[in-house]
Scaffold this motif. Structure first.
Motif, short mmCIF file in Angstrom:
data_model
loop_
_atom_site.label_atom_id
_atom_site.label_comp_id
_atom_site.label_asym_id
_atom_site.label_seq_id
_atom_site.Cartn_x
_atom_site.Cartn_y
_atom_site.Cartn_z
N PRO A 1 0.83 -1.21 0.00
CA PRO A 1 0.00 0.00 0.00
C PRO A 1 0.87 1.27 0.00
CG PRO A 1 -0.01 -1.02 2.16
CD PRO A 1 0.76 -1.94 1.26
N ASP A 2 0.39 2.30 -0.67
CA ASP A 2 1.09 3.58 -0.63
C ASP A 2 1.29 4.01 0.82
OD1 ASP A 2 1.16 3.72 -3.38
OD2 ASP A 2 -0.74 4.80 -3.53
N GLY A 3 2.44 4.61 1.08
CA GLY A 3 2.71 5.07 2.45
C GLY A 3 3.47 4.05 3.28
N ALA A 4 3.74 2.87 2.70
CA ALA A 4 4.51 1.87 3.46
C ALA A 4 5.92 2.40 3.73
CB ALA A 4 4.58 0.56 2.68
N VAL A 5 6.53 1.92 4.80
CA VAL A 5 7.87 2.37 5.19
C VAL A 5 8.87 2.00 4.09
CG1 VAL A 5 9.69 2.12 6.93
CG2 VAL A 5 7.28 2.03 7.60
N LYS A 6 9.65 2.98 3.67
CA LYS A 6 10.57 2.77 2.54
C LYS A 6 11.57 1.64 2.83
CE LYS A 6 13.77 5.17 -0.54
NZ LYS A 6 14.85 4.18 -0.32
N ALA A 7 12.07 1.58 4.06
CA ALA A 7 13.06 0.56 4.40
C ALA A 7 12.48 -0.84 4.19
CB ALA A 7 13.52 0.73 5.84
N LYS A 8 11.19 -0.99 4.50
CA LYS A 8 10.57 -2.31 4.35
C LYS A 8 10.40 -2.64 2.87
CE LYS A 8 8.67 -3.07 8.83
NZ LYS A 8 7.59 -3.50 9.71
N VAL A 9 10.00 -1.64 2.08
CA VAL A 9 9.84 -1.86 0.64
C VAL A 9 11.20 -2.20 0.01
CG1 VAL A 9 9.06 -0.85 -1.53
CG2 VAL A 9 7.87 -0.29 0.60
N ASP A 10 12.23 -1.48 0.44
CA ASP A 10 13.57 -1.75 -0.07
C ASP A 10 14.00 -3.19 0.23
OD1 ASP A 10 13.72 0.81 -1.02
OD2 ASP A 10 15.01 1.57 0.57
N ALA A 11 13.67 -3.65 1.43
CA ALA A 11 14.04 -5.02 1.81
C ALA A 11 13.32 -6.03 0.92
CB ALA A 11 13.72 -5.27 3.28
N ILE A 12 12.05 -5.76 0.62
CA ILE A 12 11.27 -6.67 -0.23
C ILE A 12 11.87 -6.69 -1.64
CG2 ILE A 12 9.01 -6.98 -1.33
CD1 ILE A 12 7.78 -5.82 1.31
N LEU A 13 12.23 -5.51 -2.14
CA LEU A 13 12.86 -5.43 -3.46
C LEU A 13 14.22 -6.14 -3.45
CD1 LEU A 13 11.96 -1.74 -4.36
CD2 LEU A 13 11.20 -3.78 -5.60
N ALA A 14 14.98 -5.92 -2.38
CA ALA A 14 16.31 -6.54 -2.29
C ALA A 14 16.21 -8.05 -2.27
CB ALA A 14 17.04 -6.04 -1.04
N ALA A 15 15.11 -8.57 -1.74
CA ALA A 15 14.91 -10.03 -1.71
C ALA A 15 14.45 -10.55 -3.07
CB ALA A 15 13.92 -10.40 -0.62
N GLY A 16 14.27 -9.65 -4.03
CA GLY A 16 14.02 -10.08 -5.40
C GLY A 16 12.55 -10.16 -5.79
N ALA A 17 11.65 -9.61 -4.96
CA ALA A 17 10.23 -9.68 -5.27
C ALA A 17 9.82 -8.54 -6.20
CB ALA A 17 9.41 -9.62 -3.99
N THR A 18 8.68 -8.72 -6.89
CA THR A 18 8.06 -7.63 -7.65
C THR A 18 7.08 -6.93 -6.72
OG1 THR A 18 8.20 -8.99 -9.63
CG2 THR A 18 6.73 -7.08 -9.71
N VAL A 19 7.22 -5.62 -6.62
CA VAL A 19 6.34 -4.85 -5.74
C VAL A 19 5.23 -4.21 -6.58
CG1 VAL A 19 6.22 -2.75 -4.34
CG2 VAL A 19 8.02 -4.44 -3.92
N HIS A 20 3.99 -4.38 -6.12
CA HIS A 20 2.83 -3.77 -6.77
C HIS A 20 2.23 -2.76 -5.82
CE1 HIS A 20 2.72 -7.12 -9.79
NE2 HIS A 20 3.26 -7.78 -8.77
N ARG A 21 2.15 -1.51 -6.28
CA ARG A 21 1.60 -0.46 -5.42
C ARG A 21 0.08 -0.46 -5.46
NH1 ARG A 21 5.07 2.23 -1.94
NH2 ARG A 21 7.15 2.23 -2.86
N CYS A 22 -0.55 -0.05 -4.35
CA CYS A 22 -2.01 0.12 -4.34
C CYS A 22 -2.36 1.15 -3.28
CB CYS A 22 -2.72 -1.21 -4.06
SG CYS A 22 -2.61 -1.75 -2.36
N ALA A 23 -3.65 1.54 -3.27
CA ALA A 23 -4.12 2.48 -2.25
C ALA A 23 -4.10 1.78 -0.89
CB ALA A 23 -5.53 2.95 -2.58
N PRO A 24 -3.93 2.56 0.18
CA PRO A 24 -3.76 1.96 1.51
C PRO A 24 -5.07 1.56 2.17
CG PRO A 24 -3.50 4.32 1.67
CD PRO A 24 -3.79 4.02 0.22
N THR A 25 -5.88 0.75 1.51
CA THR A 25 -7.11 0.24 2.13
C THR A 25 -7.12 -1.27 1.97
OG1 THR A 25 -8.43 0.27 0.10
CG2 THR A 25 -8.35 2.32 1.39
N THR A 26 -7.86 -1.94 2.83
CA THR A 26 -7.94 -3.40 2.76
C THR A 26 -8.53 -3.82 1.42
OG1 THR A 26 -8.22 -3.48 5.12
CG2 THR A 26 -8.85 -5.46 3.90
N ALA A 27 -9.59 -3.10 0.98
CA ALA A 27 -10.25 -3.46 -0.29
C ALA A 27 -9.27 -3.33 -1.45
CB ALA A 27 -11.46 -2.55 -0.52
N ALA A 28 -8.51 -2.23 -1.47
CA ALA A 28 -7.56 -2.02 -2.57
C ALA A 28 -6.47 -3.08 -2.56
CB ALA A 28 -6.95 -0.63 -2.46
#
Lengths: 315, 315
Positions: free
Chosen positions: B102-129
């Motif tokens: 979700p948008d607004g996630a902590v950058k360090a956590k997103v960086d770690a996910i990217l560093a682990a080789g995953a594809t990151v998909h952005r979305c609005a910060p709601t459970t439905a989104a």
């Protein structure tokens, strides 16, 4: 026992302390391997009893005494981790411990020594006053002096972490440790070369307390100096027998700055999720600063302790 | 596989993740035992790969897939430790991982996910989104959804820490864990009672996210709520199958305040010399706040993670 322990005495020490000491874990991190450019595992003596490797040496000294010696207890004049370790070790044998503490010592450390059941003796904060006070306690009680590092029983105890490390992480060809008084460094050097004379040995020292590096470079032990480093565990002048052991085992001592040590400390906290002292972090700082020394190696690095004031972190 | 794993499935999971996961150490301290008034050992999942128990469940899910399923990869919509754990787990099998962040996630956590080789998909910060975005990735790629806690493979993976703990610390009669979504809590409950139906089970929950305590007290799962706690790992509403597991296994959930959790966190750092998240420290906070619950017991407590911003400590 001579001034330095043999490898056999280190193996005896391992058996002697086994009922009391923790087999500390070995931790590693992909990210740190990448930053160092070589695989590096960390022997976590911060997770040892009392939060430092010192418990190994103190316990070996305490359990090396004959019953006749033991009944009169032990004495030392360290106010830091060794004082606490000796108090804890004495308690495992149920014998008295006396710790000479210079005025001005950190209250939390004195409290820990008292909590471990030792008798604290106050003295003026000079080396002469400390030695005189310890001698006085010896004369009055018959207690055995257990020096923090210039003592073969202590060195043998500290060295026990190396065979443990080699069992936990087979295939290491390099051992890296911080150097203060040299009890850990000499014990580990003897133990490492006892297992395999081809092991490469590196020490890490703060630039502001590089007496061992200077001593090894000049071929003779330098004299007393005024340390200027935040690495409080490494301000001590290397001991005489310790210096001989490091020289004879071909240890290379690498200098790091305080800023590099603090940076490495933070990296260890965040990557390994453990609390280590800034003195311990010098090993990672050295691996990061001198990559050419470690390329192609498989490193075992000793994290010596984790006694940190959480309200005064150095970043 | 049904909504909840069996004990046999947890044992299978243990074998499945063994080549990848760390056998995390168990630590203890005399001083903490004294303060709690009962012996308590800590299972240190902060020392797990990725710094959290999440790697166990994610790895079990990834390696439970058939080759046909695996080739299309896995997807989840957690931005926290589970997203990173799933990315790391997918990498151990060499398959794609998609993490909806979700948008607004902590950058360090997103960086770690990217560093682990995953594809990151952005979305609005709601459970439905988040759910819609994950469904879209599933439809487009054929990836298998791995829910952070309401997934039997994930629960089985988390439960693997209990047999490990029982081997490392024989004689425990009580297990204590933090409760967030309930993946860890339900897996550990099933595993503990699979070993010994007489084991007492306790959860710890922040007062500001006590949905599980309220659900168990009222006999039915409460609805969505707004969490008010610094324990960021425990803000989630307990999952439906997780709630049933906790109810059926007679788990008692104890409430602690944020201040108690922070105090316990600091005590764990200074006594055990490890870095743990405030969410993890709720277990020690509970043991300290409710001594009458733990008198005479031998406690195994789970420290769930150690991913902490060292520049923003809560004391």
């Amino acid at each position: 026992m001579s001034a330095l322990p043999s490898f056999a005495e280190i193996r005896d020490a391992a058996a002697r302390i086994a009922p009391h000491a923790v087999v500390t874990p070995v931790l590693r991190s992909d990210r740190i391997d990448t930053l160092v450019g070589a695989p590096i595992v960390f022997k976590c003596e911060n997770l040892q009893r009392g939060g430092a490797f010192k418990f190994r040496g103190a316990t070996n000294a305490v359990w090396s005494l004959t019953d006749e010696e033991a009944v009169n207890g032990v004495v030392t004049h360290s106010s830091g981790n060794h004082g606490n370790a000796l108090a804890m070790a004495a308690r495992t044998r149920g014998i008295p411990a006396h710790v000479v503490v210079p005025d001005g010592a950190v209250k939390a450390k004195v409290d820990a020594i008292l909590a471990a059941g030792a008798t604290v003796h106050r003295c003026a904060p000079t080396t002469a006053a400390r030695e005189a006070a310890a001698a006085e306690v010896q004369a009055a009680t018959g207690a055995t002096l257990v020096h923090p590092y210039a003592d073969a029983r202590v060195m043998a105890g500290q060295g026990t972490l190396v065979p443990e490390l080699f069992r936990q992480a087979p295939g290491l060809d390099t051992v890296l440790f911080p150097v203060g008084g040299g009890g850990l460094a000499s014990g580990c050097s003897i133990a490492a070369h006892g297992s395999d004379p081809g092991i490469a040995l590196f020490g890490a020292e703060p630039e502001g307390a590089d007496d061992t590096a200077r001593s090894l470079e000049s071929g003779r032990r330098v004299g007393p100096f005024v340390a200027d480093t935040i690495c409080d565990g490494l301000r001590t002048l290397v001991g005489e027998p310790n210096f001989h052991a490091l020289r004879d085992h071909g240890v290379t001592v690498l200098r790091v700055s305080d800023a590099e040590a603090v940076e490495a400390m933070k990296l260890l906290w965040s990557e390994l999720r453990i609390v280590v002292e800034v003195s311990s972090a010098t090993v990672l700082a050295a691996a990061l600063r001198y990559p050419e020394r470690f390329a192609g190696r498989r490193i075992g690095a000793v994290l010596t302790g984790g006694n940190v004031d959480l309200d005064a972190l150095p970043w």
